[in-house]
Design an enzyme around this catalytic site. Sequence first.
Site, PDB file in Angstrom:
ATOM      1  N   SER A  24       3.627  11.084   9.285  1.00  0.00           N
ATOM      2  CA  SER A  24       3.469  11.131   7.832  1.00  0.00           C
ATOM      3  C   SER A  24       4.585  11.862   7.108  1.00  0.00           C
ATOM      4  O   SER A  24       4.787  11.662   5.910  1.00  0.00           O
ATOM      5  CB  SER A  24       2.133  11.791   7.473  1.00  0.00           C
ATOM      6  OG  SER A  24       1.075  11.221   8.208  1.00  0.00           O
ATOM      7  N   ARG A  35       0.844  -1.197   0.000  1.00  0.00           N
ATOM      8  CA  ARG A  35       0.000   0.000   0.000  1.00  0.00           C
ATOM      9  C   ARG A  35       0.882   1.252   0.000  1.00  0.00           C
ATOM     10  O   ARG A  35       0.911   2.009  -0.962  1.00  0.00           O
ATOM     11  CB  ARG A  35      -0.963  -0.016   1.191  1.00  0.00           C
ATOM     12  CG  ARG A  35      -2.135   0.969   1.054  1.00  0.00           C
ATOM     13  CD  ARG A  35      -1.809   2.358   1.528  1.00  0.00           C
ATOM     14  NE  ARG A  35      -1.329   2.388   2.900  1.00  0.00           N
ATOM     15  CZ  ARG A  35      -0.762   3.464   3.454  1.00  0.00           C
ATOM     16  NH1 ARG A  35      -0.614   4.584   2.764  1.00  0.00           N
ATOM     17  NH2 ARG A  35      -0.335   3.426   4.694  1.00  0.00           N
ATOM     18  N   ASP A  36       1.661   1.465   1.048  1.00  0.00           N
ATOM     19  CA  ASP A  36       2.516   2.657   1.109  1.00  0.00           C
ATOM     20  C   ASP A  36       3.586   2.611   0.019  1.00  0.00           C
ATOM     21  O   ASP A  36       3.986   3.639  -0.531  1.00  0.00           O
ATOM     22  CB  ASP A  36       3.177   2.763   2.487  1.00  0.00           C
ATOM     23  CG  ASP A  36       3.432   4.201   2.897  1.00  0.00           C
ATOM     24  OD1 ASP A  36       3.726   5.029   2.015  1.00  0.00           O
ATOM     25  OD2 ASP A  36       3.339   4.521   4.095  1.00  0.00           O
ATOM     26  N   HIS A  75       3.248   4.517  -3.387  1.00  0.00           N
ATOM     27  CA  HIS A  75       3.655   5.910  -3.579  1.00  0.00           C
ATOM     28  C   HIS A  75       4.975   6.006  -4.335  1.00  0.00           C
ATOM     29  O   HIS A  75       5.190   6.936  -5.116  1.00  0.00           O
ATOM     30  CB  HIS A  75       3.820   6.609  -2.225  1.00  0.00           C
ATOM     31  CG  HIS A  75       2.545   6.950  -1.528  1.00  0.00           C
ATOM     32  ND1 HIS A  75       1.617   7.839  -2.039  1.00  0.00           N
ATOM     33  CD2 HIS A  75       2.043   6.532  -0.341  1.00  0.00           C
ATOM     34  CE1 HIS A  75       0.604   7.959  -1.205  1.00  0.00           C
ATOM     35  NE2 HIS A  75       0.829   7.172  -0.170  1.00  0.00           N
ATOM     36  N   HIS A  92       3.235   4.340  13.033  1.00  0.00           N
ATOM     37  CA  HIS A  92       3.701   4.220  11.650  1.00  0.00           C
ATOM     38  C   HIS A  92       4.733   5.319  11.403  1.00  0.00           C
ATOM     39  O   HIS A  92       4.419   6.503  11.515  1.00  0.00           O
ATOM     40  CB  HIS A  92       2.492   4.380  10.709  1.00  0.00           C
ATOM     41  CG  HIS A  92       2.805   4.416   9.250  1.00  0.00           C
ATOM     42  ND1 HIS A  92       2.457   3.392   8.388  1.00  0.00           N
ATOM     43  CD2 HIS A  92       3.410   5.356   8.473  1.00  0.00           C
ATOM     44  CE1 HIS A  92       2.827   3.709   7.157  1.00  0.00           C
ATOM     45  NE2 HIS A  92       3.406   4.901   7.187  1.00  0.00           N
ATOM     46  N   HIS A 116       7.989   7.238   9.150  1.00  0.00           N
ATOM     47  CA  HIS A 116       8.706   7.488   7.904  1.00  0.00           C
ATOM     48  C   HIS A 116      10.150   7.843   8.239  1.00  0.00           C
ATOM     49  O   HIS A 116      10.454   8.277   9.346  1.00  0.00           O
ATOM     50  CB  HIS A 116       8.018   8.585   7.088  1.00  0.00           C
ATOM     51  CG  HIS A 116       6.828   8.093   6.321  1.00  0.00           C
ATOM     52  ND1 HIS A 116       6.855   7.880   4.966  1.00  0.00           N
ATOM     53  CD2 HIS A 116       5.590   7.726   6.731  1.00  0.00           C
ATOM     54  CE1 HIS A 116       5.683   7.415   4.567  1.00  0.00           C
ATOM     55  NE2 HIS A 116       4.891   7.320   5.617  1.00  0.00           N
TER      56      HIS A 116
END
Length: 345
Positions: free
Chosen positions: A176, A22-23, A26, A203, A205
């Site tokens: 995010s 999913r991620d 990007h 989550h 990054h």
Amino acid sequence: MSAAPPAGPAGKRVLIHDASLRDGHHAVRHQLGREQLRAYAEAADTAGIPVVEIGHGNGLGASSLQVGQARLDDDTMLSTVREALTRSRMAVFMLPGWGTTADLERAVAHEADVVRVGTHCTEGDLAERHLGYLRDRGVDAQAVLLMSHMASPERLAKECARLVGFGATAVGIMDSSGHYLPADVTARVGAMREAVDVPVMFHAHNNLGMAVANSVAAVEAGADILDACARGFGAGAGNTQLEVLVPVLERMGFSTGIDLYGLLDAADLAERELMPAPPTIDSVSVVSGLAGVFSGFKTRVLDVARREDVDPRDVFFELGRRQAVAGQEDLIVEVALALKAARSA
């Protein structure tokens, strides 16, 4: 609704949620094909990764000219991965406004085991109707707050408590933009842990190179669920690197239930089959993290900055000043044009 296990010493079970399919979308302009999805899902399933998330990078219903048209439609992605998973649970992600109740209905029909509903960190009320719909159908409905660095620990804890009241079976936050340092994570996860009695997720990054360290800080502060991606496959500088995080947690004494060799095989396959190259922390990614701008903006910012002949770093810092959030991709063009006009003046 089951209570989350208490934060505790080594031996605690940590649930790993693999967002690679999913991620990671990007990073490749949402162009993963059917065989790529199937191959990685099978490898993740063999490794015993508990949850595998699938879909467009921005979630159900998001394929569009504005944020990128996916190579495959949602139904194809869901059916492909569902067929490939025999042990792992299948998860999907939805942002209200992109996805609708009809999209949730289709996900449930495809036997999605976990549905995550995301909102901006101060707008949890937007998830009320969707969480209620999922709750009434007995689905594991999780709620996640995006761009969480924009809110205080106290505000995040308050939003999480409201989300539990709406029916969320787990709550959490996304870093995010890759903006956090470990102390930021500890404060926020700790506040959330005290406010709710359901599992807490985190989550990360990797814009500032802190994704694994921040994930460790989260679990030490009481998080029960950690997101990660094979080779860090994800937006911008990428996500927490899955095949690094799991052995780090196991070495600390936490339990994940994932087979190490199977995990490493899945990561090797992901690098070989899913991505042109693993994510790196380049100069633009660092600036994105410092500015606190959504990592998924990177490709679009680079494209627009090149077209308008402006410095993408300036675009990121101005987007940060304007507190741009996911879904405001049109603002990238506005900022670039403003910078170009200011230079000409």
